[in-house]
Design an enzyme around this catalytic site. Structure first.
Site, short mmCIF file in Angstrom:
data_model
loop_
_atom_site.label_atom_id
_atom_site.label_comp_id
_atom_site.label_asym_id
_atom_site.label_seq_id
_atom_site.Cartn_x
_atom_site.Cartn_y
_atom_site.Cartn_z
N GLU A 218 7.75 -16.93 -35.59
CA GLU A 218 7.34 -18.25 -35.10
C GLU A 218 8.23 -19.29 -35.73
OE1 GLU A 218 3.47 -19.78 -35.92
OE2 GLU A 218 2.51 -18.59 -34.35
N ARG A 310 -15.14 -17.04 -34.67
CA ARG A 310 -16.25 -17.05 -35.63
C ARG A 310 -16.64 -18.49 -35.92
NH1 ARG A 310 -11.61 -16.70 -39.12
NH2 ARG A 310 -11.51 -18.68 -40.24
#
Lengths: 535, 213
Positions: A218, A310
């Site tokens: 990245e 989550r």
């Protein structure tokens, strides 16, 4: 009994007893939301947590095993056995531990229990960072420039092609693990010739941490702002964005300070960001609660980073500015309900004021945030209007070395960001923790920093502005002054000039009330007993 | 009502009769002074403070410190103003009979969230002790050097034994705390006089680990 007056609870939920597969402050948080809905709670604990708050507050508690995470909070067999033994019919995984392990979600469901979170398939799909990137790209959302396939590090003949591809991404760049985050498996590469070694190192670390050594590349975006969007989705496929948070102040990819809404975003930008996050959520078939993380580069463009399937540590700041109880939403969504009216309204309204959270952890900000487990001797947290503290810590408790060391989330809420920062400074003045070193000095620094107040946030902020060791030394000098003064009786004036001396004596004579600053009343120490032995 | 201080800087407790205060002052010897220093030899850049109890003055490296005012809310909480800046202080005694027998009082000071353990002892006593141990612990040459734990944790491995010769930089032991491994290396060359811990032992801040002769 709790829940009787709650119209929601009046209609029976498909589960009545929730096992919270976690510990510490988040276990307490989830437990409270369950009780507010009239649900029974089951806590699980390791030996280190036998007397912990979440154990005391639950209706039932089951010992999992020894203190190590593997023996306890990561022990799926023991957790599922506890559910079976207590008749729990739902499991909330919290954050960390097993929250993003698709296998755990599958086993919970296979045992006939409701999993309070996204589906195992969504957890699996989005837990693979590369799959998530491809999904985002396919949904038309810009991703952080880089590769979308795992680096073929096992093919030496591919190395040249790899370096060439990396050149098009641009150096410095990051090698990142496909299977997990938190900085593990990550390597920063400045020069092309360092890339092959970084790939191998990162892959080994990732394999050790996640059991999966796949890595990808990245571009490094610096300075960047870390901005994330809270997503909620129901089983009808409807996904909404419940506001965004700025979590730029981090250190080694561990967040220290978070706030909502993200400062400095225009209305159009905000809408576009939320739309991107929703598009990804819809493409992934996301249900329950999750967070889509983005990096905002200096030119203002957003780039998708990853989705965390989550509940996040910092969810509270979103709750404060939207008025929505996210854990309650999770429970209702898991029960098969549609997104609540409150949540939908919250996703459409502008944020109500501004909220900031600081993570008070058992770490030494003067020594590179090294952990400081030990015994908490004193524990005083602020309270009052616009202050929310989520914690499970208390005086007399040990901070065990086996787990992460978050002690408390101190949140402030105020009508605007400047007022929130003022309130944060005042709240930190009211904290009184003794026995262990915490991150409070760092947060005091942030609250008083002009650049922070101006909203000059970036992921490089902490490294750039915080000089722990030097600050600790200066504090050490002051601490010796305090200890020395305290060894004398009563209030002490040590001044050079006659005028200072007289002014000090006048203050003392007036009983310690400083007319200009509005008063600091000195308690009567007439008994004058020495606290330290006199020599 | 104002209580005269007999023209001296120092403490005044409104409500305490001047005689009792004077009596307390006179019971201190004229040269009575208390040294405050950071415990465990931490942060050696922080110089000890000497509290001249009789004169009510603070000194660092001999020079008097000015502009310091402390207000006590009770025995354990205070605000201290230094150079116009206000700081929050928590004081917690850390009593220990062994230390008391050695004439040292240890207190925990939390200043604006920074936690320190401070040792207080009479200045005369501190000078005696420094002569006996040959200086400030880690910096001393020749005298036995006590190496103590600066973080609490678990001893993972001990790389030396009694009688071993070590050089500066030799790894002596490894302590694990919260998934981080911390290596203790010899600050100077010498012989291992005593190994006080073994693998698996839990250590707290300040616990003796080894003595290097």
């Amino acid at each position: 009994m709790t829940g009787q007056a709650d119209p929601v609870a009046m209609k029976t939920l498909p589960f009545q007893r929730v096992l919270i597969a976690n510990r510490g402050e988040i276990a307490v948080r989830i437990l409270r939301a369950c009780r507010d809905l009239g649900l029974e709670t089951v806590a699980v604990f390791s030996d280190a947590d036998a007397g912990a708050a979440h154990v005391r507050l639950a209706d039932q508690a089951v010992r999992l095993g020894a203190s190590s995470p593997a023996a306890s909070y990561l022990n799926m067999d023991a957790i599922l056995a506890a559910a079976s033994a207590t008749g729990a019919d739902a499991v909330h995984p919290g954050y960390g531990f097993l929250a993003e392990r698709a296998e755990f979600a599958r086993r919970v469901v296979a045992d006939g229990l409701v999993f309070i979170g996204p589906t195992a398939d969504a957890i699996e799909a989005l837990g693979d960072k590369l799959r998530a990137r491809r999904l985002a790209r396919d949904a038309g959302v810009p991703v952080v420039p880089g590769t979308l396939e795992p680096a073929a590090i096992e093919r030496p003949d591919e190395v040249a092609a790899l370096v060439e591809e990396a050149e098009t991404i641009g150096f410095p760049l990051l090698v990142k693990a496909a299977a997990g985050g938190g900085g593990r498996g990550m390597r920063r590469v400045e020069l092309p010739r360092d890339l092959p070694a970084a790939l191998v190192d990162g892959s080994h670390e990732a394999a050790g941490a996640f059991g999966d050594g796949r890595v990808y590349l990245e571009r490094e975006i610096v300075p960047a702002r870390h901005i994330e969007v809270q997503l909620l989705g129901d089983s009808a496929g409807r996904v909404i964005a419940l506001g965004e948070r700025d979590c730029s102040l981090q250190r080694r990819h561990q967040k220290l300070v978070e706030e909502a809404p993200a400062p400095g975003l225009g209305a159009g930008e905000r809408r576009a960001l939320h739309a991107m996050a929703v598009a990804i959520g819809e493409a992934a078939g996301l249900t329950n609660a999750a967070t889509a993380e983005f990096l905002r580069s200096p030119d203002g463009s957003f780039h998708f980073l990853e989705v965390n399937t989550r509940l996040q540590v910092e969810h509270g700041v979103t709750e404060l500015v939207t008025g929505v109880d996210i854990v309650r939403e999770q429970l209702l969504l898991a029960a098969g309900r549609a997104l609540s009216d409150e949540a939908i309204a919250g996703s459409r309204r502008a944020a109500d004021g501004h909220a900031i959270e600081v993570r008070i952890s058992a770490e030494d900000p003067g020594h590179d945030f090294a952990p400081t487990p030990g015994l908490i001797r004193r524990w005083a947290m602020p309270s009052g209007d616009g202050i929310r503290v989520d914690t499970a810590a208390a005086a007399g408790e040990r901070v065990p070395p086996e787990y992460d060391n978050l002690l408390a989330k101190l949140m402030v809420h105020a009508p605007n960001r400047a007022a929130a920062i003022d309130r944060l400074a005042r709240a930190l003045d009211e904290t009184g923790i003794a026995g262990i070193q915490t991150t409070v000095p760092f947060h005091r620094f942030v609250a008083g920093h002009a650049g922070f107040r101006a909203g000059d946030l970036s992921t490089g902020w902490v490294a750039e502005h915080w000089h722990g060791p030097a600050t600790a030394i200066e504090a050490g000098r002051l601490a010796l002054l305090a200890a020395g003064l305290a060894s004398l009786d009563g209030p002490t004036v040590a001044d050079a000039t006659a005028e200072d001396r007289q002014a000090g004596l006048d203050r003392v004579a007036a009983g310690g009330k400083l007319a200009s600053s509005g008063g600091w009343a000195r308690a009567a120490l007439e008994a004058g007993t020495d606290r330290w032995p006199s020599r | 009502m104002a209580q005269p201080l007999n023209g001296r800087t120092g403490s005044a407790a409104p409500g305490v009769a001047p005689t009792s205060l004077a009596a307390r002052r006179e019971s201190a010897t004229p040269t009575s002074a208390t040294r405050a220093s950071l415990a465990h030899g931490l942060l050696p850049q922080v110089e000890p403070i000497v509290v001249d109890r009789a004169a009510g003055r603070l000194r660092r490296d001999g020079a008097a410190l000015d502009g310091v005012v402390m207000w006590l809310a009770d025995a354990t909480r205070a605000r201290m103003t230094v150079g116009g800046i206000e700081h929050h202080v928590l004081l917690t005694p850390l009593p220990d009979p062994k230390r008391s027998a050695q004439g040292v009082t240890r207190v925990e000071i939390v200043l604006d969230g920074w936690r320190f353990e401070v040792d207080l002892e009479s200045e005369a006593h501190a000078r005696l002790r420094a002569r006996a141990t040959g200086g400030n612990g880690a910096a001393a040459k020749g005298g036995p050097l006590e190496l103590r734990a600066i973080i609490p944790g678990r001893v993972v491995s001990v790389d030396v034994a009694d009688g071993d010769t070590v050089e500066a930089g030799t790894r002596l032991l490894v302590i694990e705390a919260m998934k981080m491994q911390n290596e203790l290396r010899a600050p100077r060359g010498g012989t291992i006089g005593r190994v006080a811990v073994g693998p698996g032992d839990r250590v707290e801040l300040g616990d003796l680990l080894l003595v290097v002769e």
